[in-house]
Design a protein around this motif. Structure first.
Motif, mmCIF file in Angstrom:
data_model
loop_
_atom_site.group_PDB
_atom_site.id
_atom_site.type_symbol
_atom_site.label_atom_id
_atom_site.label_comp_id
_atom_site.label_asym_id
_atom_site.label_seq_id
_atom_site.Cartn_x
_atom_site.Cartn_y
_atom_site.Cartn_z
ATOM 1 N N PHE A 90 0.842 -1.203 0.000
ATOM 2 C CA PHE A 90 0.000 0.000 0.000
ATOM 3 C C PHE A 90 0.876 1.252 0.000
ATOM 4 C CE2 PHE A 90 -2.266 3.305 2.402
ATOM 5 C CZ PHE A 90 -3.408 3.435 1.642
ATOM 6 N N ALA A 91 1.886 1.288 0.868
ATOM 7 C CA ALA A 91 2.798 2.435 0.935
ATOM 8 C C ALA A 91 3.604 2.565 -0.351
ATOM 9 C CB ALA A 91 3.731 2.300 2.143
ATOM 10 N N GLN A 92 4.053 1.437 -0.915
ATOM 11 C CA GLN A 92 4.811 1.477 -2.165
ATOM 12 C C GLN A 92 3.962 2.061 -3.290
ATOM 13 O OE1 GLN A 92 5.771 -2.694 -2.344
ATOM 14 N NE2 GLN A 92 7.853 -2.360 -1.566
ATOM 15 N N GLU A 93 2.692 1.684 -3.352
ATOM 16 C CA GLU A 93 1.805 2.190 -4.400
ATOM 17 C C GLU A 93 1.591 3.688 -4.235
ATOM 18 O OE1 GLU A 93 -1.864 3.366 -6.420
ATOM 19 O OE2 GLU A 93 -1.599 3.319 -4.269
ATOM 20 N N LYS A 94 1.423 4.149 -3.008
ATOM 21 C CA LYS A 94 1.206 5.579 -2.757
ATOM 22 C C LYS A 94 2.441 6.408 -3.102
ATOM 23 C CE LYS A 94 -2.971 5.178 -1.437
ATOM 24 N NZ LYS A 94 -3.993 5.468 -2.425
ATOM 25 N N LEU A 95 3.619 5.824 -3.009
ATOM 26 C CA LEU A 95 4.861 6.535 -3.312
ATOM 27 C C LEU A 95 5.308 6.350 -4.761
ATOM 28 C CD1 LEU A 95 6.819 5.676 -0.040
ATOM 29 C CD2 LEU A 95 5.792 7.879 -0.646
ATOM 30 N N SER A 96 4.626 5.487 -5.508
ATOM 31 C CA SER A 96 5.063 5.169 -6.866
ATOM 32 C C SER A 96 4.408 6.082 -7.900
ATOM 33 C CB SER A 96 4.730 3.714 -7.208
ATOM 34 O OG SER A 96 3.345 3.581 -7.463
ATOM 35 N N THR A 97 4.850 5.936 -9.132
ATOM 36 C CA THR A 97 4.241 6.671 -10.244
ATOM 37 C C THR A 97 2.912 6.058 -10.659
ATOM 38 O OG1 THR A 97 5.466 5.336 -11.838
ATOM 39 C CG2 THR A 97 6.473 7.405 -11.157
ATOM 40 N N TYR A 98 2.560 4.909 -10.110
ATOM 41 C CA TYR A 98 1.314 4.222 -10.442
ATOM 42 C C TYR A 98 0.195 4.538 -9.448
ATOM 43 C CZ TYR A 98 4.518 1.565 -13.326
ATOM 44 O OH TYR A 98 5.464 1.202 -14.233
#
Length: 182
Positions: A90-98
């Motif tokens: 969840f955190a990775q998605e919020k910090l990603s370009t996606y």
């Protein structure tokens, strides 16, 4: 005699208070250490993306329902064994370009994919064979594929491609008349 009792009581209270204070400080120090260690580990997991099983991996079909939140998608991926931690994804998605780009559909993913690659596939950014991003598209593709039997008893498959042309190929890999086998 009462005076001695008061002095012993005060000394005992002082000692007990000191022990309690020391135990309290030790507990606070352990708690701060544990919180710091957990926060560091969480940050490390967010920024050091690893595949669940590096190497060949195992392919898994995942269905993302319409209207799923990012955390719902993370829970689905965790239940399929594609990620280790839902909160980290969840955190990775919020910090990603996606961020906010993941789409509903049926996907063929591998345990050898990193979380960023999984996000890319779910966002429609990467091409992958065997992936259907829309359940209606899967039904259309299945309806366009017909299997027939020729006079000689060999199976052939007529598949209509996206440009509307039909390709015929026998089960043994040979092409039909006037068509090239690929």
């Amino acid at each position: 005699m009462g005076n001695t009792r008061d002095q012993v009581g005060k000394a005992g209270l002082f000692v007990a208070g000191g022990i309690f204070r020391t135990a309290f400080y030790v507990c606070v120090a352990v708690l701060i250490f544990w919180i710091g260690k957990s926060a560091y580990q969480f940050g490390y997991n967010v920024f050091n993306q690893q595949a669940v099983s590096p190497g060949a991996g195992q392919e898994v079909t995942v269905v993302i329902p319409e209207g799923s939140s990012t955390y719902d998608v993370a829970k689905i991926l965790k239940s399929k064994g594609l990620i280790d931690d839902s909160l980290v994804f969840f955190a990775q998605e919020k910090l990603s370009t996606y961020k906010g780009q993941m789409q509903a559909g049926t996907y063929l993913l591998s345990t050898a994919y990193t979380p960023t690659r999984i996000m890319g596939i779910l966002a429609g950014d990467e091409e992958q064979t065997g992936v259907t991003q829309d359940s209606a598209t899967a039904a259309d593709t299945a309806a366009q594929t017909d299997t027939q039997t020729t006079d000689a008893g060999t199976d052939t498959a007529d598949t209509q491609s996206a440009d509307g042309t039909a390709d015929t190929q026998a089960a043994d890999g040979t092409a039909g008349e006037g068509e090239s086998g690929q």
